[in-house]
Motif scaffolding. Structure first.
Motif, PDB file in Angstrom:
ATOM      1  N   ILE A   1       9.765  11.111  -9.903  1.00 45.39           N
ATOM      2  CA  ILE A   1       8.871  11.406  -8.783  1.00 45.39           C
ATOM      3  C   ILE A   1       9.548  10.976  -7.484  1.00 45.39           C
ATOM      4  CG2 ILE A   1       6.649  10.808  -7.719  1.00 45.39           C
ATOM      5  CD1 ILE A   1       5.576  10.524 -10.617  1.00 45.39           C
ATOM      6  N   ASN A   2       9.493  11.847  -6.491  1.00 44.50           N
ATOM      7  CA  ASN A   2      10.089  11.559  -5.197  1.00 44.50           C
ATOM      8  C   ASN A   2       9.103  10.738  -4.362  1.00 44.50           C
ATOM      9  OD1 ASN A   2      11.184  11.611  -2.591  1.00 44.50           O
ATOM     10  ND2 ASN A   2      12.257  13.520  -3.036  1.00 44.50           N
ATOM     11  N   VAL A   3       9.119   9.434  -4.580  1.00 43.48           N
ATOM     12  CA  VAL A   3       8.167   8.512  -3.945  1.00 43.48           C
ATOM     13  C   VAL A   3       8.273   8.566  -2.424  1.00 43.48           C
ATOM     14  CG1 VAL A   3       7.558   6.068  -3.701  1.00 43.48           C
ATOM     15  CG2 VAL A   3       8.069   7.010  -5.958  1.00 43.48           C
ATOM     16  N   ALA A   4       9.477   8.586  -1.896  1.00 43.97           N
ATOM     17  CA  ALA A   4       9.664   8.580  -0.444  1.00 43.97           C
ATOM     18  C   ALA A   4       9.048   9.817   0.198  1.00 43.97           C
ATOM     19  CB  ALA A   4      11.144   8.485  -0.098  1.00 43.97           C
ATOM     20  N   ARG A   5       9.199  10.977  -0.414  1.00 46.71           N
ATOM     21  CA  ARG A   5       8.621  12.213   0.135  1.00 46.71           C
ATOM     22  C   ARG A   5       7.102  12.201   0.060  1.00 46.71           C
ATOM     23  NH1 ARG A   5      10.623  17.501  -2.100  1.00 46.71           N
ATOM     24  NH2 ARG A   5       9.230  18.299  -0.503  1.00 46.71           N
ATOM     25  N   ILE A   6       6.555  11.654  -1.027  1.00 42.82           N
ATOM     26  CA  ILE A   6       5.092  11.536  -1.156  1.00 42.82           C
ATOM     27  C   ILE A   6       4.549  10.658  -0.036  1.00 42.82           C
ATOM     28  CG2 ILE A   6       3.215  10.609  -2.577  1.00 42.82           C
ATOM     29  CD1 ILE A   6       4.308  13.119  -3.819  1.00 42.82           C
ATOM     30  N   ILE A   7       5.144   9.490   0.131  1.00 42.51           N
ATOM     31  CA  ILE A   7       4.691   8.545   1.162  1.00 42.51           C
ATOM     32  C   ILE A   7       4.802   9.173   2.549  1.00 42.51           C
ATOM     33  CG2 ILE A   7       5.268   6.369   2.309  1.00 42.51           C
ATOM     34  CD1 ILE A   7       5.849   5.240  -0.528  1.00 42.51           C
ATOM     35  N   LYS A   8       5.920   9.819   2.825  1.00 38.63           N
ATOM     36  CA  LYS A   8       6.122  10.442   4.139  1.00 38.63           C
ATOM     37  C   LYS A   8       5.070  11.513   4.406  1.00 38.63           C
ATOM     38  CE  LYS A   8       9.602  12.744   6.939  1.00 38.63           C
ATOM     39  NZ  LYS A   8      10.976  13.222   7.012  1.00 38.63           N
ATOM     40  N   LEU A   9       4.780  12.345   3.417  1.00 36.19           N
ATOM     41  CA  LEU A   9       3.797  13.407   3.593  1.00 36.19           C
ATOM     42  C   LEU A   9       2.403  12.847   3.850  1.00 36.19           C
ATOM     43  CD1 LEU A   9       3.117  16.443   3.577  1.00 36.19           C
ATOM     44  CD2 LEU A   9       2.679  16.203   1.138  1.00 36.19           C
ATOM     45  N   VAL A  10       1.971  11.884   3.036  1.00 28.35           N
ATOM     46  CA  VAL A  10       0.632  11.305   3.209  1.00 28.35           C
ATOM     47  C   VAL A  10       0.530  10.603   4.560  1.00 28.35           C
ATOM     48  CG1 VAL A  10      -1.014   9.614   2.300  1.00 28.35           C
ATOM     49  CG2 VAL A  10       0.199  11.146   0.723  1.00 28.35           C
ATOM     50  N   ARG A  11       1.550   9.872   4.948  1.00 29.26           N
ATOM     51  CA  ARG A  11       1.529   9.192   6.254  1.00 29.26           C
ATOM     52  C   ARG A  11       1.525  10.185   7.406  1.00 29.26           C
ATOM     53  NH1 ARG A  11       5.571   4.085   4.997  1.00 29.26           N
ATOM     54  NH2 ARG A  11       4.005   2.874   3.865  1.00 29.26           N
ATOM     55  N   SER A  12       2.108  11.363   7.221  1.00 32.55           N
ATOM     56  CA  SER A  12       2.122  12.372   8.282  1.00 32.55           C
ATOM     57  C   SER A  12       0.705  12.853   8.614  1.00 32.55           C
ATOM     58  CB  SER A  12       3.019  13.555   7.906  1.00 32.55           C
ATOM     59  OG  SER A  12       2.404  14.390   6.943  1.00 32.55           O
ATOM     60  N   TYR A  13      -0.224  12.641   7.691  1.00 35.69           N
ATOM     61  CA  TYR A  13      -1.632  12.975   7.921  1.00 35.69           C
ATOM     62  C   TYR A  13      -2.439  11.736   8.320  1.00 35.69           C
ATOM     63  CZ  TYR A  13      -0.479  17.473   5.929  1.00 35.69           C
ATOM     64  OH  TYR A  13       0.093  18.697   5.681  1.00 35.69           O
ATOM     65  N   ASN A  14      -1.741  10.696   8.725  1.00 31.21           N
ATOM     66  CA  ASN A  14      -2.339   9.464   9.254  1.00 31.21           C
ATOM     67  C   ASN A  14      -3.143   8.670   8.242  1.00 31.21           C
ATOM     68  OD1 ASN A  14      -1.256   9.740  11.904  1.00 31.21           O
ATOM     69  ND2 ASN A  14      -2.786  11.326  12.274  1.00 31.21           N
ATOM     70  N   PHE A  15      -2.695   8.686   6.990  1.00 31.36           N
ATOM     71  CA  PHE A  15      -3.292   7.844   5.958  1.00 31.36           C
ATOM     72  C   PHE A  15      -2.286   6.777   5.553  1.00 31.36           C
ATOM     73  CE2 PHE A  15      -5.590  11.848   5.450  1.00 31.36           C
ATOM     74  CZ  PHE A  15      -6.893  11.387   5.482  1.00 31.36           C
ATOM     75  N   ASP A  16      -2.807   5.616   5.198  1.00 35.95           N
ATOM     76  CA  ASP A  16      -1.950   4.560   4.664  1.00 35.95           C
ATOM     77  C   ASP A  16      -1.708   4.842   3.188  1.00 35.95           C
ATOM     78  OD1 ASP A  16      -1.981   3.173   7.105  1.00 35.95           O
ATOM     79  OD2 ASP A  16      -3.802   2.095   6.546  1.00 35.95           O
ATOM     80  N   ILE A  17      -0.509   4.514   2.731  1.00 33.26           N
ATOM     81  CA  ILE A  17      -0.163   4.698   1.324  1.00 33.26           C
ATOM     82  C   ILE A  17       0.947   3.721   0.975  1.00 33.26           C
ATOM     83  CG2 ILE A  17       1.431   6.570   1.902  1.00 33.26           C
ATOM     84  CD1 ILE A  17       0.805   7.751  -0.896  1.00 33.26           C
ATOM     85  N   GLU A  18       0.840   3.156  -0.219  1.00 27.59           N
ATOM     86  CA  GLU A  18       1.901   2.294  -0.735  1.00 27.59           C
ATOM     87  C   GLU A  18       1.879   2.354  -2.254  1.00 27.59           C
ATOM     88  OE1 GLU A  18       0.446  -2.174  -0.900  1.00 27.59           O
ATOM     89  OE2 GLU A  18       0.019  -1.314   1.078  1.00 27.59           O
ATOM     90  N   VAL A  19       3.049   2.121  -2.835  1.00 30.29           N
ATOM     91  CA  VAL A  19       3.140   2.098  -4.297  1.00 30.29           C
ATOM     92  C   VAL A  19       2.338   0.910  -4.798  1.00 30.29           C
ATOM     93  CG1 VAL A  19       4.702   1.810  -6.252  1.00 30.29           C
ATOM     94  CG2 VAL A  19       5.388   3.226  -4.309  1.00 30.29           C
ATOM     95  N   LEU A  20       1.516   1.153  -5.798  1.00 27.31           N
ATOM     96  CA  LEU A  20       0.744   0.082  -6.434  1.00 27.31           C
ATOM     97  C   LEU A  20       1.617  -0.489  -7.544  1.00 27.31           C
ATOM     98  CD1 LEU A  20      -2.040  -1.229  -6.192  1.00 27.31           C
ATOM     99  CD2 LEU A  20      -2.821   0.301  -7.974  1.00 27.31           C
ATOM    100  N   GLU A  21       2.056  -1.693  -7.356  1.00 29.15           N
ATOM    101  CA  GLU A  21       2.957  -2.324  -8.320  1.00 29.15           C
ATOM    102  C   GLU A  21       2.235  -2.663  -9.605  1.00 29.15           C
ATOM    103  OE1 GLU A  21       6.168  -2.499  -7.750  1.00 29.15           O
ATOM    104  OE2 GLU A  21       5.991  -1.822  -5.684  1.00 29.15           O
ATOM    105  N   ASP A  22       2.953  -2.534 -10.709  1.00 25.59           N
ATOM    106  CA  ASP A  22       2.409  -2.932 -12.013  1.00 25.59           C
ATOM    107  C   ASP A  22       2.244  -4.441 -12.038  1.00 25.59           C
ATOM    108  OD1 ASP A  22       2.375  -0.372 -13.013  1.00 25.59           O
ATOM    109  OD2 ASP A  22       4.365  -0.539 -13.902  1.00 25.59           O
ATOM    110  N   VAL A  23       1.090  -4.886 -12.485  1.00 22.27           N
ATOM    111  CA  VAL A  23       0.834  -6.317 -12.638  1.00 22.27           C
ATOM    112  C   VAL A  23       0.604  -6.590 -14.117  1.00 22.27           C
ATOM    113  CG1 VAL A  23      -0.669  -8.244 -12.028  1.00 22.27           C
ATOM    114  CG2 VAL A  23      -0.192  -6.450 -10.350  1.00 22.27           C
TER     115      VAL A  23
END
Length: 75
Positions: A51-73
């Motif tokens: 999965i292209n995580v960087a592209r996903i994050i960039k796209l979602v942020r371009s619509y002014n939403f916060d997004i971050e990878v949820l780390e496994d705990v």
């Protein structure tokens, strides 16, 4: 591969809009939101590909939403 993100998406209208936009850019990904979760989860899955995580994050942020990878705990 599965990737889970914490987002600031809270409204169903925003969820539907982002799903359409994400599916346009990533047609092979299985994408869904869980807005009932406290982290407003965005879940993305694809077989046999990274999965292209960087592209996903960039796209979602371009619509002014916060997004971050949820780390496994591991608890």
């Amino acid at each position: 591969m599965v990737e889970v993100f914490k987002t600031s998406v809270a409204l169903i209208e925003d969820e539907k809009y982002l799903l359409r936009e994400l599916q346009k850019k990533f047609p092979d990904y299985l994408i869904n939101f869980d807005l009932e979760d406290c982290d407003n989860i965005l879940r993305i899955e694809i077989a046999n590909e990274k999965i292209n995580v960087a592209r996903i994050i960039k796209l979602v942020r371009s619509y002014n939403f916060d997004i971050e990878v949820l780390e496994d705990v591991v608890g």
